[in-house]
Design a protein around this motif. Sequence first.
Motif, PDB file in Angstrom:
ATOM      1  N   ARG A  22      33.984  31.998  41.613  1.00 33.22           N
ATOM      2  CA  ARG A  22      32.884  32.825  42.118  1.00 33.22           C
ATOM      3  C   ARG A  22      32.398  32.229  43.430  1.00 33.22           C
ATOM      4  N   PRO A  23      32.244  33.069  44.450  1.00 34.31           N
ATOM      5  CA  PRO A  23      31.886  32.544  45.770  1.00 34.31           C
ATOM      6  C   PRO A  23      30.539  31.833  45.754  1.00 34.31           C
ATOM      7  N   ALA A  24      30.423  30.814  46.607  1.00 34.17           N
ATOM      8  CA  ALA A  24      29.133  30.108  46.733  1.00 34.17           C
ATOM      9  C   ALA A  24      28.254  30.865  47.718  1.00 34.17           C
ATOM     10  N   HIS A  25      26.973  30.955  47.396  1.00 37.38           N
ATOM     11  CA  HIS A  25      25.992  31.501  48.338  1.00 37.38           C
ATOM     12  C   HIS A  25      25.286  30.342  49.017  1.00 37.38           C
ATOM     13  N   TRP A  30      25.227  32.048  42.405  1.00 30.77           N
ATOM     14  CA  TRP A  30      25.841  33.333  42.070  1.00 30.77           C
ATOM     15  C   TRP A  30      25.210  33.800  40.752  1.00 30.77           C
ATOM     16  N   VAL A  32      25.235  36.242  37.471  1.00 30.86           N
ATOM     17  CA  VAL A  32      25.992  37.129  36.589  1.00 30.86           C
ATOM     18  C   VAL A  32      25.034  37.673  35.536  1.00 30.86           C
ATOM     19  N   HIS A 175      19.092  26.426  42.225  1.00 28.88           N
ATOM     20  CA  HIS A 175      20.070  25.919  43.196  1.00 28.88           C
ATOM     21  C   HIS A 175      19.743  24.474  43.562  1.00 28.88           C
ATOM     22  N   ARG A 180      25.182  26.383  40.289  1.00 28.68           N
ATOM     23  CA  ARG A 180      25.900  27.280  41.209  1.00 28.68           C
ATOM     24  C   ARG A 180      26.206  28.640  40.585  1.00 28.68           C
ATOM     25  N   VAL A 181      26.345  28.681  39.249  1.00 32.76           N
ATOM     26  CA  VAL A 181      26.570  29.966  38.569  1.00 32.76           C
ATOM     27  C   VAL A 181      25.484  30.134  37.508  1.00 32.76           C
ATOM     28  N   ASP A 201      24.771  39.542  41.458  1.00 34.75           N
ATOM     29  CA  ASP A 201      26.069  39.655  42.122  1.00 34.75           C
ATOM     30  C   ASP A 201      27.116  40.292  41.230  1.00 34.75           C
ATOM     31  N   GLU A 202      26.921  40.138  39.919  1.00 38.13           N
ATOM     32  CA  GLU A 202      27.978  40.529  38.982  1.00 38.13           C
ATOM     33  C   GLU A 202      27.305  41.020  37.711  1.00 38.13           C
ATOM     34  N   LEU A 248      31.187  44.071  40.259  1.00 38.25           N
ATOM     35  CA  LEU A 248      30.703  43.216  41.346  1.00 38.25           C
ATOM     36  C   LEU A 248      29.859  44.045  42.302  1.00 38.25           C
TER      37      LEU A 248
END
Length: 254
Positions: A22-25, A30, A32, A175, A180-181, A201-202, A248
């Motif tokens: 999953r991409p980092a912001h 991120w 979900v 954060h 991170r997730v 995001d998801e 997404l």
Amino acid sequence: MRQLLPEPRDEVDVAAAYAVDRPAHDGRPWVVALMASTADGAAAVEGRSGAIGGPGDSEVFAAVRAVADAVVVGAGTVAAERYGPVRLPDDVVARRHGRGQASQPQLAVVSGRLSLDPDLPLLAPGPAADRPLLIHPPAAPADRRAVLASRAELVEAAAGPGGGVDPSALLAELHRRGHRVVVLEGGPTLNGTMVAADLVDELCLTLDPMVVGGLAPRIVVGAGPGAARAWCPAHLLEHDGALFWRLLRDRSEA
Ligand SMILES: NC(=O)c1ccc[n+]([C@@H]2O[C@H](COP(=O)([O-])OP(=O)(O)OC[C@H]3O[C@@H](n4cnc5c(N)ncnc54)[C@H](OP(=O)(O)O)[C@@H]3O)[C@@H](O)[C@H]2O)c1
């Protein structure tokens, strides 16, 4: 469990299907959202979500929790579902260690009034390291802080326009702690504030082929008209007629 999209497959490894990169912001995790709905849109049956989703949902729920650095949930859901601590099985913990994650996700409860019952399983006395975070706005009542201070780590976060915790401040705090997730387990009111701020995001959504009627909330409430944004499917799984979307948020036009 079989896959319908993006291409049909007869057997799916559910844990692997959700353990994706999953991409980092910048400055926030991120997010979900993990939710279950009946075919007619109910997020609860008789005030709880347990009747929705069946065995396939349990498998997906476990697979998504397995990748969480933090699990975030609103006070209403903690009370309705009698939340306890998150405890992942040993094989999942071993996979988490392989990915450089802590053994268990940090549980974070969001509340404005802090009216939670201190006897909830989640708040049972135990080692300080196992305590959940209880994230509240500056106006949270002092007497309730005093009641809960020995049962949870109280974390004050900036208030948003409605007086509740500002969703950006909530994510910035998580954060800052290295998460991170984040898996957002609802409920509908907390989801509404997160979706309104476009911070989900998801969406991992179970759609149960069941119709219940009634006035139960949908999986997101109160987000307002600006919340109608574009989403795209990453996968669609099926088991016993229940559908499992991984959607997404489409930020390609941002
Ligand atoms: N189907 C599913 O997947 C699913 C998932 C979760 C829950 N549910 C169901 O949803 C129902 C509960 O709905 P709900 O909307 O009450 O759940 P909720 O969003 O978990 O709880 C609402 C409460 O959370 C706190 N809260 C939410 N956003 C906040 C913010 N930005 N700042 C401060 N506090 C915030 C407030 O607590 P205070 O009142 O303490 O201020 C608010 O009253 C239950 O029936 C549950 O079973 C279903």
